[in-house]
Motif scaffolding. Structure first.
Motif: not given
Length: 712
Positions: A657, A659, A669-671, A673-677, A679
């Motif tokens: 996981h 983050r 960055s879409p990647l 930005n998603s890593l803030r929650d 992946v």
């Protein structure tokens, strides 16, 4: 003591490393030092593998590259021992008389030259981490004085396929810069006569194979644990043999041995790795963390520091300092350190050094109100001292001008308006201990920042004899005395920044100040170099002012925090001048550091091979369950995007996981930005494919948290 008996070879094994010595001849010779050998490998095999035919215009039998190459053996390079007695007894030729095995991991070898009255002892130990530790000792067995000009710690032969030297150079506020050069015939020599470890000639060197880097390749690393003058001599002979000598550099006539007297070199630390420079660091860090003296550091979490220097300099105002105490406590600081300017006459760097009494003109009630507020707010109290130094404008100097090192009639070199006390003198040591003892008894001080802000330019004692060596030994004795009396007090070795950082001083202290520069970008280079040998928890790293007081560079708070995060974190910014947003960001960074502190100060440092305009590294837990990775963009990439960040050290077969932990801001960055929650990724995708880095402004930093997901 292990039985020795007649043996032609000595083998030590530890940490997937083997050392094999040939003790058949007159001197002990390294046959092999490198990756661990199988149990069936023996010295006779290695001896045959290294056999050479005669070379033209050369001796029938080449002089041995022994643990101490000797002039009496006609060694064509630099002898490891240079000595004489009134111009004689210089061509030393020893023979082995005893080989002892104190335990399976160690060997001691005695050699004697009866004709010249010289005896040598070599001590080598290979620990379970693969660290080779050794020293050389000489004894004067002759009837008269023996002048010792040079004695190297054990001289180690290096494999011929190592083709590059990496040395460490620098200056004040720019230490530990790594310089790579080809290994060609001839010597690379670095000498230090500054009386301390120095900013410009750190006593360490790497030898590496072609293509070696941080993550891969064969690398050997050596370091001398000594806090004074030293010499590094890395040589390649015309027959291709390569070796490194490291030892103390003596001033003329400084080391004269009376009959029966001994001299022992500083300790040499040496490691080898097939995993690049990261492997060297892993070995050094593991060894240091398991030294008995490191137990003081590991006894509790490393407190987050606040140091007053760049906030107030010499302008001490108790009311202002009390406000700084509160501001520091409010954002999570755990230790408040009062820097220079608290003692008598200290309104600038021109006066006061040596008079270690609290200045009643500034502090009419002593330091008690400041210390009380610090402790009320749940913090420890630390104090700056510079015991070895004295200002000519001081009561101490006026009373004892003869306590100062000097070489009259040569005038003293002006250097920060201060002179050096002769720490080899017992009366000087007694005075300094008495003053430190009084301070430590009067106040609940948990930490001393022990500084040394000038070179020892004229290291002469009152008797006219060179005293550079004696000064360092006197310093060590004083530190031991303080340590014995106050075992719970932590001591930092500061020397105008990183001028005294080595494993000698760190046997008596608890951290080093890597540099006086708090410029975050400079610190990345400085910390990269020093962490080759020292683990992060021993390296002080502070969040400095918005505009660095030394370089003038302005770096964002997020990057300053990210740079200091992975080491022994501290602050040196004027907290009263921060905006609310800056204080909140700094408090968040301190909180993040505390959360991950057990990992940061116990994990394995992994530097990532990146382009010159980037800096990236990680800390991986011993069990591989979690890691933190740092990435900093130093300057713009040549294209629109930086490359991908491959997270070395993870298990390709596991899932993780990932983050984005820092900074806490929206990402384009879409990647990312998603890593803030967070992946979920497989280990192989992170180590092989890597993460596409976002478009960042130069001088921006990111920190990623990685946690292994249990299988199933």
């Amino acid at each position: 003591m292990l039985p020795t008996g007649p043996s032609d070879f000595v083998r030590l094994d530890g940490g997937a490393v083997s050392l094999v010595l040939d003790v058949r001849g007159p001197s002990p010779v390294t046959l092999y030092w490198g990756t661990g050998l199988d149990a069936g490998a023996d010295g006779s095999m290695l001896d045959l593998l290294a056999a050479r035919e005669d070379a033209p215009c050369s001796p029938l039998v080449a002089a041995p590259l022994a643990l101490t190459p000797l002039a009496g053996q006609a060694f064509p390079g630099r002898p490891g021992l240079l000595t004489h007695g009134e111009g004689r007894r210089w061509a030393t030729y020893t023979r082995i008389v005893d080989v002892r095995r104190p335990d399976p991991g160690a060997v001691e070898i005695d050699s004697v030259d009866e004709a010249n009255g010289v005896a040598l002892t070599h001590h080598l130990r290979l620990d379970r981490h693969g660290m080779l530790v050794g020293w050389t000792q000489v004894r004067n067995d002759g009837p008269g004085l023996l002048d010792l000009e040079w004695l190297s710690a054990p001289v180690l032969a290096l494999p011929p396929h190592l083709v590059e030297w990496v040395t460490f150079e620098g200056r004040w506020a720019g230490e530990y810069r790594m310089q790579t050069q080809p290994r060609v015939m001839g010597a690379v020599v670095k000498e230090n006569r500054r009386g301390r470890t120095s900013h410009d000639a750190f006593p360490g060197i790497l030898a590496q194979a072609a293509g070696a880097g941080d993550q891969a390749g064969e690398v050997y690393g050596l370091h001398l644990g000594w806090s004074g003058n030293h010499r590094l001599y890395a040589d390649t002979l015309s027959d291709g043999r390569a070796y490194v000598q490291m030892g103390e550099l003596f001033m003329p006539g400084e080391m004269r041995l009376a009959p029966g007297q001994i001299y022992r070199t500083p300790v040499l630390y040496a490691a080898c790795s097939l995993m690049g420079r990261n492997g060297i660091s892993a070995c050094f860090h593991a060894h240091v963390r398991n030294r008995p003296d490191h137990a003081r550091v590991r006894a509790k979490p490393r407190p987050v520091h606040y140091n007053t220097w760049e906030a107030v300099y010499f302008d001490h105002d108790p009311a202002l300092l009390l406000k700084l105490v509160d501001a520091a406590a409010d954002i999570g600081v755990e230790r408040f350190v009062l820097d220079d300017g608290w003692f008598r006459g200290r309104r600038s760097d021109r006066a006061g050094l040596g008079d270690w009494f609290v200045d009643e003109g500034i502090y009419p009630d002593g330091l008690h109100p400041i210390v009380a507020r610090v402790r009320e707010r749940g913090m420890e109290f630390g104090l700056w001292v510079e015991p070895e130094m004295v200002n000519p404008d001081s009561d101490l100097y006026r009373a004892h001008p003869d306590w100062v090192l000097g070489t009259p009639p040569a005038p003293q070199l002006v250097f920060r308006n201060q002179l050096v006390l002769d720490a080899s003198r017992v009366d000087v040591q007694d005075y300094l201990f008495a003053r430190l003892d009084a301070l430590l008894r009067d106040y609940p001080i948990s930490y001393l920042k022990w500084d040394m802000n000038r070179d020892i330019s004229h290291p002469g004692g009152v008797d006219g004899v060179a005293a550079a060596h004696a000064h360092v030994e006197g310093l060590y004795a004083l530190l031991r005395r303080v340590r014995d009396a106050y075992p719970d007090v932590e001591i930092e070795s500061c020397s105008a920044g990183g001028g005294r950082a080595d494993l000698g001083i760190l046997s008596l202290t608890d951290r080093v100040w890597a540099s006086d520069s708090n410029d975050a970008l400079d610190r990345l280079t400085i910390q990269r170099g020093l962490s080759t040998f020292l683990p992060p928890e021993l390296i002080g790293s502070h969040v400095g002012p918005t505009d660095c007081h030394i370089t003038g560079r302005r770096v964002a708070m997020a990057t300053r925090v990210a740079t200091a995060m992975f080491f022994h974190l501290g602050l040196e910014v004027n907290l009263l001048g921060l905006s609310d947003a800056e204080r909140m960001e700094l408090a968040a960074g301190i909180s993040l550091h505390k959360h991950y502190r057990p990992l940061l100060h116990d994990g394995r440092l992994i530097r990532l091979d990146r382009p010159a305009n980037e800096e990236a590294f990680g800390i991986l837990a011993a069990d591989g369950a979690q890691a933190l990775y740092s990435f900093t963009l130093l300057s713009e990439p040549s294209g629109y995007f930086a490359g991908r960040l491959r997270l070395a050290g993870l298990d390709p077969a596991a899932r993780y996981h990932v983050r984005l932990l820092w900074p806490d801001a929206a990402q384009k960055s879409p990647l990312f930005n998603s890593l803030r929650d967070g992946v979920l990724f497989t280990g192989s995708t992170l180590t092989e494919a890597g993460l596409q880095l976002p478009r960042l402004h130069p001088q921006s930093a990111l920190i990623l948290g990685v946690v292994r997901v249990p299988a199933g």
